[in-house]
Design an enzyme around this catalytic site. Structure first.
Site, PDB file in Angstrom:
ATOM      1  N   ASP A  54       0.794  -1.242   0.000  1.00  0.00           N
ATOM      2  CA  ASP A  54       0.000   0.000   0.000  1.00  0.00           C
ATOM      3  C   ASP A  54       0.825   1.291   0.000  1.00  0.00           C
ATOM      4  OD1 ASP A  54      -1.907  -1.949   0.242  1.00  0.00           O
ATOM      5  OD2 ASP A  54      -2.732  -1.257   2.152  1.00  0.00           O
ATOM      6  N   GLU A 100      -4.658  -0.724  -1.273  1.00  0.00           N
ATOM      7  CA  GLU A 100      -5.955  -0.769  -0.596  1.00  0.00           C
ATOM      8  C   GLU A 100      -6.900   0.192  -1.313  1.00  0.00           C
ATOM      9  OE1 GLU A 100      -5.957   0.079   3.623  1.00  0.00           O
ATOM     10  OE2 GLU A 100      -8.154   0.116   3.721  1.00  0.00           O
ATOM     11  N   LYS A 116      -6.770  -4.771  -2.953  1.00  0.00           N
ATOM     12  CA  LYS A 116      -7.389  -5.404  -1.783  1.00  0.00           C
ATOM     13  C   LYS A 116      -8.384  -4.439  -1.147  1.00  0.00           C
ATOM     14  CE  LYS A 116      -3.497  -4.253   1.325  1.00  0.00           C
ATOM     15  NZ  LYS A 116      -4.224  -3.508   2.343  1.00  0.00           N
ATOM     16  N   LYS A 123      -7.539  -4.724   5.012  1.00  0.00           N
ATOM     17  CA  LYS A 123      -6.198  -4.439   5.511  1.00  0.00           C
ATOM     18  C   LYS A 123      -5.224  -5.547   5.109  1.00  0.00           C
ATOM     19  CE  LYS A 123      -7.988  -0.890   7.573  1.00  0.00           C
ATOM     20  NZ  LYS A 123      -8.223   0.256   6.679  1.00  0.00           N
ATOM     21  N   VAL A 131       3.243   0.350   4.167  1.00  0.00           N
ATOM     22  CA  VAL A 131       2.524   1.123   5.183  1.00  0.00           C
ATOM     23  C   VAL A 131       1.105   0.583   5.371  1.00  0.00           C
ATOM     24  CG1 VAL A 131       3.877   3.183   4.695  1.00  0.00           C
ATOM     25  CG2 VAL A 131       1.721   2.862   3.492  1.00  0.00           C
ATOM     26  N   THR A 132       0.582   0.774   6.590  1.00  0.00           N
ATOM     27  CA  THR A 132       1.317   1.181   7.760  1.00  0.00           C
ATOM     28  C   THR A 132       1.708  -0.058   8.563  1.00  0.00           C
ATOM     29  OG1 THR A 132      -0.682   1.489   9.130  1.00  0.00           O
ATOM     30  CG2 THR A 132       0.110   3.406   7.916  1.00  0.00           C
ATOM     31  N   CYS A 148      -1.879  -2.408   7.826  1.00  0.00           N
ATOM     32  CA  CYS A 148      -1.919  -3.332   6.687  1.00  0.00           C
ATOM     33  C   CYS A 148      -0.708  -4.257   6.616  1.00  0.00           C
ATOM     34  CB  CYS A 148      -2.096  -2.549   5.399  1.00  0.00           C
ATOM     35  SG  CYS A 148      -3.740  -1.805   5.296  1.00  0.00           S
ATOM     36  N   GLN A 193       8.641 -13.649  21.355  1.00  0.00           N
ATOM     37  CA  GLN A 193       8.317 -15.052  21.635  1.00  0.00           C
ATOM     38  C   GLN A 193       8.956 -15.985  20.598  1.00  0.00           C
ATOM     39  OE1 GLN A 193       4.173 -15.749  22.978  1.00  0.00           O
ATOM     40  NE2 GLN A 193       3.816 -13.600  22.466  1.00  0.00           N
TER      41      GLN A 193
HETATM   42  N1  TIU Z   1      -2.654   0.366   4.322  1.00  0.00           N
HETATM   43  C1  TIU Z   1      -3.056   0.635   5.567  1.00  0.00           C
HETATM   44  O1  TIU Z   1      -2.309   0.488   6.519  1.00  0.00           O
HETATM   45  N2  TIU Z   1      -4.335   1.167   5.720  1.00  0.00           N
HETATM   46  C2  TIU Z   1      -4.694   2.024   6.740  1.00  0.00           C
HETATM   47  O2  TIU Z   1      -5.826   2.470   6.816  1.00  0.00           O
HETATM   48  N3  TIU Z   1      -3.706   2.354   7.612  1.00  0.00           N
HETATM   49  C3  TIU Z   1      -3.791   3.254   8.652  1.00  0.00           C
HETATM   50  O3  TIU Z   1      -2.838   3.330   9.420  1.00  0.00           O
HETATM   51  N4  TIU Z   1      -4.867   4.021   8.771  1.00  0.00           N
END
Ligand code: TIU
Length: 224
Positions: A25, A73, A130, A133, A158-159, A163, A203
């Site tokens: 993303d 996304e 997609k 997430k 990200v992030t 995701c 872990q």
């Molecule tokens: N790609 C992804 O992480 N979608 C989000 O909405 N991330 C946020 O941190 N909001």
């Protein structure tokens, strides 16, 4: 030929032939002003630091002829694939599908939905769209990986805690070895970035491994 990636909590042996780089993303909607990330109240400049490391691993993956998969996304223009609970959540400045400076927010085909030019896919590199997430949910990513007999995923994007984490959790349950490239990931919430990486490798590597872009480049360029 097998290689070894420097990682925590332990070195990760991998074979480039069965390894994919998955870039999550890295879209204008998350990294640039006026997109989905900013509409949620975030400082999007916090994600910029992940771009040069991601460029470095992308270049190394291409040199090593790895399978490179990009994800985005986003939703259909008619929003039929967007759950009402996602559309209505919170009090964003602009909701998914609303018009913004980069077109309709988080909608496929709009300028904001595109991957940033610095990490633009090359022809032949699959781009997985997609709605959620995780990159496995409601996509053909599993088929793409199975067709190439992929066993190990190098994951960045990200992030970190949203995701990237969801995708790594999905992949871990599906049996993939996942190495998250920490400096090539970014979050709007730095503490969550750090915690997200710590959770992966805790872990004994409960979800996978954490590595760095320089280690990935060294392992891919270093030869057998
Ligand atoms: N790609 C992804 O992480 N979608 C989000 O909405 N991330 C946020 O941190 N909001």
């Amino acid at each position: 030929m097998p290689r070894v990636l420097a990682a925590e909590p332990s070195p990760l042996p991998f074979d480039p032939a069965s390894t994919a780089l998955v870039i999550i993303d890295m879209q204008r909607d998350f990294l640039e002003l006026g997109g989905f990330g900013e509409s949620l109240g975030n400082d999007v400049s916090l994600l910029a630091a992940a771009v040069p490391p991601a460029q470095a691993v992308l270049a190394a993956a291409r040199r090593a002829d790895l399978l490179v998969v990009h994800t985005r996304e986003g939703h259909r223009p008619d929003l039929t694939d967007a759950p009402p609970a996602k559309l209505a959540r919170g009090a964003p400045a602009a909701r998914i599908g609303d018009p913004g400076p980069m077109g309709r927010i988080l909608i496929r085909g709009e300028p904001g939905h595109a991957i940033i030019p610095d990490l633009a896919p090359l022809p032949g590199e699959p781009v997985v769209d997609k709605p959620g997430k995780g990159a496995f949910y409601a996509t053909d990513l599993a088929n793409i990986l199975a067709a190439r007999q992929i066993a190990t995923l190098l994951v960045c994007g990200v992030t970190t805690e949203v995701c990237v984490h969801t995708t790594v959790r999905e992949a871990n349950d599906r049996g993939y070895r996942c190495a998250v490239i920490g400096d090539a990931c970014g979050s709007y919430i730095p503490a969550f970035h750090e915690a997200g990486l710590a959770m992966i490798k805790a872990q004994g590597g409960i979800f996978g491994w954490v590595t760095a872009s320089a280690a990935v480049v060294a392992a891919l360029d270093g030869g057998p």
